[in-house]
Design a protein around this motif. Sequence first.
Motif, PDB file in Angstrom:
ATOM      1  N   ASP A  47      78.468  72.600  68.900  1.00  0.00           N
ATOM      2  CA  ASP A  47      78.408  72.099  70.144  1.00  0.00           C
ATOM      3  C   ASP A  47      78.478  73.381  70.922  1.00  0.00           C
TER       4      ASP A  47
ATOM      5  N   SER B   4      79.927  68.602  66.252  1.00  0.00           N
ATOM      6  CA  SER B   4      79.529  67.159  66.174  1.00  0.00           C
ATOM      7  C   SER B   4      79.027  66.744  64.662  1.00  0.00           C
TER       8      SER B   4
ATOM      9  N   LYS C 218      76.734  63.254  69.088  1.00  0.00           N
ATOM     10  CA  LYS C 218      76.526  64.335  70.178  1.00  0.00           C
ATOM     11  C   LYS C 218      76.327  63.231  71.622  1.00  0.00           C
TER      12      LYS C 218
ATOM     13  N   LYS D 294      80.133  64.277  71.777  1.00  0.00           N
ATOM     14  CA  LYS D 294      80.666  65.936  70.957  1.00  0.00           C
ATOM     15  C   LYS D 294      81.988  65.754  70.647  1.00  0.00           C
TER      16      LYS D 294
END
Length: 718
Positions: free
Chosen positions: A329, A413, A441, A445
């Motif tokens: 992320d 994620s 996501k 996330k």
Amino acid sequence: MTGWTKQRVPGMRSAVGDEVVAGVEAFAESWATAIIGTSYVPMTKAEVVDHLRGLTDLLVGALLTEPFRTAAAHEVGIRLVEAHFTGTETLDRTIQLMGDELLGELRRDGDPVLYSRIAALQGALAAGYAQSLRERTLDEQEAIREAVLDARDHAEAALRASEARFRAVFAEAAIGMGISDTDGNVLEVNQSLQDMLGYPASELRQRNLRSLMHEDDVASVWEFYEELVRGERDHFRVEKRFKRRDNQSVWTHLTISLVRDDDGRPAYQVAMVEDVTDRHLLQNRLRYQALHDPLTGLPNRALFLERLGKAFDTSVVSARVGLCYLDLDGFKVINDSLGHDIGDQLLVAVARRLDESVSGDGMLVARMGGDEFVILMEGSTGTQSIVDVADRVLTSLTGPVRIDGHELSVSASIGIVERAIEGTTSADVMRDADITLYWAKADGKSRWALYDPERNAREVARFTLSATMPAALERDEFYVDYQPLVRLEDSKILGVEALVRWQHPEFGRLAPDRFIELAEETGLIVPLGRWVLRKACQQARRWLDAFGDATPFVSVNLAVRQSRDPALVADVRQILAEAALPPHLLQLELTESAIMGTADEPLEALRALSDMGVRIAIDDFGTGYSNLAYLRHLPVHELKIAGSFMEGLRAADGADPVDAQIVSTLVSLAHALGLTVTAEGVETPAQAERLRRIGCDAGQGWLFARPGPPDHIEPLFS
């Protein structure tokens, strides 16, 4: 030079052409310097350079030409052997020089595609070199074998000469040779075989062939050997390992031939052994480079897919597999803001943590590319086992990563798929893992999401709706239902709300909550809203013709994107004109958040519509974030209180005091601003009576009528 470069760059006039020609010349010189002396070649240095220039031309042509093919590099390896460049160091120096200098000489440093092609050309050249050298060796072996067999068949008069020739070939041969009886007892060996295995001849003569074999030999080697000893075959060739005296392994190309006596019975075995250890190690090194990520050292996509394919190639019916598809992320922000060097170091640190947190038989951590990693669990024992892996991975990434004075926080994620192998494919698993990663996501996330076939079916249906919506509008699959707005004081119909529906050929009748959001995302909400407005106005005109002054106004919802459409006012004016409908019989409903969002935008459109005579209503009032001071300045005629506030007024034995107070306050506020109030979601007489006592002007809900076609609503007008 008449090779690729002149054909590729006519006239040599472009800068790129000049660089290629100069690069070819320079690399040929460097190549000649590197390999002269590694092999005995009857050429002068100038002749060597000229020969290598032609080979360099082939390599550069293969490197820069589309589509990319490695056949030319394979041919270069063959030509090196044909020119007698067969020294032990020739191939290593050639491979190293290609990797270190070729792109630099061509001024193509930094191109990742060309680096990948160089690796492929190195492998093809090595393969061609190995093939040609092996064929040359096999020819020599065949000549030796024929000499051995000729020795038996020659007449007695030529026996001494034949034996002398054999002894000379046997003793001086560059490849290892040995003779044993049919039981495998070693009778004679030459010097090359002694050097190869590290044993003196006296010790080898006391050994049996089986004691020199490697314990990891494949079963087929022993099958071939037993067939030869039994006289069922005359020779066989294999690539196998032998154990040296120092317990090291030596890789060889082994040819064993059977020598029969005068009666045709097996008598002796003649072995010819070529040491190919260096070549084998080079091939292993090239394979490792092809199957591992050069940045992190983890297995790459190719090796992962190879392992995944093998996991599915099993006869165990109950076998299961688990997969974690992982994406970092916020990595792009770090990479773009701090630079690719920091980003690369972060990927290396993440790869190290993943490798440390995931271990055990049947586990594989691989980098798929960019900031994507994957974890394969072969022989999964169930969903919880792969979920535990995902939890360990998320935990391992919680601590900050310190790189060049920066303290970086990173999360991931993860999409998880775990299932039985039977009834699915590796491609299905990869597709579902990718889908599930997207869910993780979308869900916020820094978490994992587990594949859910029902959710996937909904997503597929959603995508199908999105894809078919434009054509559905053209095919008139949409239609409009109407629901009355009833004055609570005397039950008179004040208006009707137009509610669009979709009669889908596959999914049946769809309510607005199934497709309105999709229409807004795709931008189709503007033409769809315009279509609903036109249909509603046309229906209102028919009611006006039929009911005259008793005709209720028609209320049409406007989505946020519609309210921002520059053509909104012109569209409304045109549609009203086409339908010949008085503007006061049209009400446009906007959500609270949409109409309040105009605080920083021009209100000319809403004011123009209001000035035209069109009613403006705020829908679902009380659920957003209203600027009450600003509300008094908006061109609004009506507030529609959200149905969620009606729940507390439903019970016959008493209303929820909080909901009742909220509704009473909203009604009082609206009346203070000179607005009428309609309550949505009215379903019971108790709700209607409480709303009437509070002072609410109108109600809408199933108590009065469910949404339906015009002919179901019309009897209520009278």
